[in-house]
Design a protein around this motif. Structure first.
Motif, short mmCIF file in Angstrom:
data_model
loop_
_atom_site.label_atom_id
_atom_site.label_comp_id
_atom_site.label_asym_id
_atom_site.label_seq_id
_atom_site.Cartn_x
_atom_site.Cartn_y
_atom_site.Cartn_z
N GLU A 102 46.15 19.93 86.66
CA GLU A 102 44.99 19.26 86.06
C GLU A 102 45.34 17.91 85.44
O GLU A 102 44.45 17.14 85.09
N ARG A 103 46.61 17.65 85.26
CA ARG A 103 47.07 16.52 84.44
C ARG A 103 46.58 15.17 84.98
O ARG A 103 46.08 14.33 84.22
N THR A 104 46.72 14.95 86.29
CA THR A 104 46.34 13.64 86.85
C THR A 104 44.87 13.35 86.61
O THR A 104 44.49 12.25 86.19
N HIS A 105 44.02 14.33 86.87
CA HIS A 105 42.59 14.13 86.68
C HIS A 105 42.26 13.86 85.21
O HIS A 105 41.47 12.97 84.89
N ALA A 106 42.90 14.63 84.31
CA ALA A 106 42.61 14.47 82.88
C ALA A 106 43.03 13.09 82.38
O ALA A 106 42.28 12.42 81.66
N VAL A 107 44.23 12.65 82.77
CA VAL A 107 44.70 11.33 82.32
C VAL A 107 43.84 10.22 82.90
O VAL A 107 43.52 9.24 82.22
N SER A 108 43.41 10.37 84.16
CA SER A 108 42.56 9.34 84.77
C SER A 108 41.21 9.26 84.05
O SER A 108 40.64 8.17 83.91
N MET A 109 40.69 10.39 83.58
CA MET A 109 39.42 10.36 82.85
C MET A 109 39.57 9.68 81.48
O MET A 109 38.67 8.96 81.03
N VAL A 110 40.70 9.89 80.82
CA VAL A 110 40.93 9.22 79.53
C VAL A 110 41.10 7.71 79.76
O VAL A 110 40.57 6.90 78.99
N ARG A 152 47.04 11.48 73.50
CA ARG A 152 47.77 11.60 74.77
C ARG A 152 48.72 12.79 74.75
O ARG A 152 48.89 13.49 75.75
N SER A 153 49.33 13.02 73.60
CA SER A 153 50.23 14.16 73.46
C SER A 153 49.46 15.47 73.63
O SER A 153 49.91 16.39 74.33
N TYR A 154 48.30 15.54 73.00
CA TYR A 154 47.49 16.76 73.12
C TYR A 154 47.03 16.96 74.55
O TYR A 154 46.98 18.09 75.06
N LEU A 155 46.66 15.87 75.22
CA LEU A 155 46.21 15.96 76.60
C LEU A 155 47.29 16.59 77.48
O LEU A 155 46.99 17.40 78.36
N SER A 156 48.54 16.24 77.22
CA SER A 156 49.66 16.81 77.99
C SER A 156 49.83 18.29 77.68
O SER A 156 50.22 19.07 78.55
N ALA A 157 49.57 18.68 76.43
CA ALA A 157 49.75 20.07 76.02
C ALA A 157 48.57 20.95 76.42
O ALA A 157 48.72 22.17 76.54
N ALA A 158 47.40 20.36 76.63
CA ALA A 158 46.18 21.15 76.85
C ALA A 158 45.77 21.20 78.32
O ALA A 158 44.69 21.69 78.63
#
Length: 469
Positions: A90-98, A79-85
């Motif tokens: 793009e954040r909402t879409h990326a977190v929803s996919m995880v 989750r930390s890397y997802l926030s940094a990458a």
């Protein structure tokens, strides 16, 4: 059994902040992920071969489950890397996919267990008859194979880290150092802790329903164990499909409304309704089942013994839950929970800003794990002793207080303010970076000296090219 169930989230809760801190110190997530996957592989294999240790097998089962929980702490690192990458957009879409991937895990996991059930108790014998590969151990060995595949995917050459969140803010500010950029931005810690507590309440309510679901239906509807497993399996599968569709709708919703409002009115309000609907309104108490008596010559599955156990005194005086309200309440939960769990993590990562978030994501993950530890305890101390009114009354109040707290602090649930320099200054910085990229990049053909439209994107792209060169 309670210790075995609680050992996994307990290990994850303790080690999530530690894994996050470790990845922050290293500046990379590769080593923590690889070592955690090795631990997961070993612990899963150990769990499936417990029969090789006939002495104190319960103790070793608890240890194996605890170690699997420790290895699962790597979700905080992910989750930390997802926030940094990811960029803010793009954040909402990326977190929803995880989060969607986690839901798919809930679907695939029971399906795998169902697929290996035909192996039966005996299955196949390994190690000259000392080790069984059967319906109880097969999933552990499947975990081993999947973990090896995960390990390979995180090796150098297969997985490369690209952290751009701090770079995006640096370009927006016109700075020259990513570290100085994120250190200068102070997050709102009150907002961060508000979201951590809200995450605990949300996951606690969902885990409680999962923990209580089968026994609740057996008590209220006088279903047998097989009927409860079958009907709950169907309900959870349909709920997973509804959650899948909900995840796909989160991004379009957040384009129409602010994320914090979608979280409050789309996530928490539906969860509140889902809990309130579980407060029974049936006309009569549920069927009360007498205690099992071996001398009666009837099996425990006999309809006589189905229903709410007479040892639970509240069964005879509280009204029964109806199937209609149970299904509608579960439907509200299937929509509200995906929205809540996705947007809490999304807003949380944005509130913290571009800084390394390993420890904070560890605290967020730990709060969710704490809810999984306390869920079975709550069921034993509240539901079994006091009944449905207290159980769903308390959880409804928890959700309602959390919802109003988020509503009262919603103006704080936004990313920290970033001072953007004048347009010309930012464009000059980008031109500078562009020249550096032209000099260093082996693929530059010298034809494009005019920056295209979209200064922020240009800055990030050119800084990215310079870094890659």
């Amino acid at each position: 059994m309670g210790l075995v169930v609680a050992a996994n989230p307990l290990g994850q809760m303790i080690f999530s902040p530690l894994f996050g801190w470790w990845s922050n110190k290293l500046g990379t997530i590769r080593l923590p992920l690889l070592l955690s996957l090795v631990l997961f592989t070993v612990a899963s294999g150990f769990y499936s071969s417990l029969e090789l240790r006939p002495d104190n097998v319960k103790f070793w089962m608890v240890i194996s489950r605890f170690l699997i929980g420790v290895s699962s702490a790597n979700i905080a690192v992910c989750r930390s890397y997802l926030s940094a990458a990811t960029r803010l957009s793009e954040r909402t879409h990326a977190v929803s996919m995880v989060s969607l991937a986690q839901v798919l895990g809930f679907i695939v996991g029971p399906a795998l267990q169902a697929a290996v059930t035909p192996l039966g108790d005996v299955g196949y014998m390994w190690l000259w008859g000392k080790l069984h590969f059967n319906m109880y151990t097969a999933c552990g060995w499947i975990n081993v194979l999947m973990s090896v595949g995960n390990f390979i995917m995180f090796l150098p050459g297969t997985f490369e880290e690209h952290k751009i969140a701090a770079r995006e803010i640096m370009v927006m500010q016109g700075g020259t150092s990513e570290r100085e950029t994120w250190k200068a931005i102070k997050p709102n810690y009150f907002s961060a802790w508000t979201l951590i507590v809200a995450f605990f309440v949300l996951v606690f309510n969902f885990v409680l329903l999962e923990t209580l679901g089968t026994s609740l239906t057996m008590d209220q509807f006088a279903w047998s164990n097989s009927e409860a497993m079958w009907y709950m399996g169907i309900l959870m599968s349909v709920g997973a499909i509804v959650a899948f569709i909900t995840f796909l709708l989160i991004v379009p919703l957040c384009k129409q409304f602010a994320e914090r409002y979608v979280l409050i009115w789309g996530g928490f309000s539906l969860m509140v309704l889902g809990r309130v609907l579980y407060i029974p309104w049936g006309p009569d108490p549920p069927k009360v089942a007498p205690a099992f008596n071996e001398t009666a010559g009837l099996p425990e599955s006999d309809p006589m013994y189905l229903g709410c156990p007479e040892t639970q005194e509240w069964c005879a005086r509280l009204p029964a839950l109806t199937i209609t309200q149970f299904i509608i309440g579960y439907a509200f939960t299937s929509v509200g929970y995906p929205i809540g769990v996705t947007l809490i993590q999304t807003i949380f990562s944005k509130v913290l800003g571009p800084r390394p978030q390993g420890v904070w994501m560890g605290l967020m993950t730990g709060s969710g794990c704490l809810s999984r530890v306390l869920g079975p305890v709550f069921v034993g101390s509240i539901y079994t002793r006091l009944g449905t009114y207290w159980t769903f009354g308390v959880t409804s109040v928890m959700m309602l207080i959390s919802m109003f707290w988020l509503l009262g602090t919603n103006k704080l649930l936004i990313p920290p303010h970033i001072d953007k320099p004048a347009h010309v200054e930012l464009q000059d910085l980008n031109k500078e970076n562009g020249k550096q990229s032209e000099t260093n990049s082996p693929t530059h053909n010298g034809d494009n000296d005019t920056p295209p439209e979209g200064v922020e994107l240009l800055g990030i792209r050119r800084l990215g090219n310079s870094s890659e060169a």
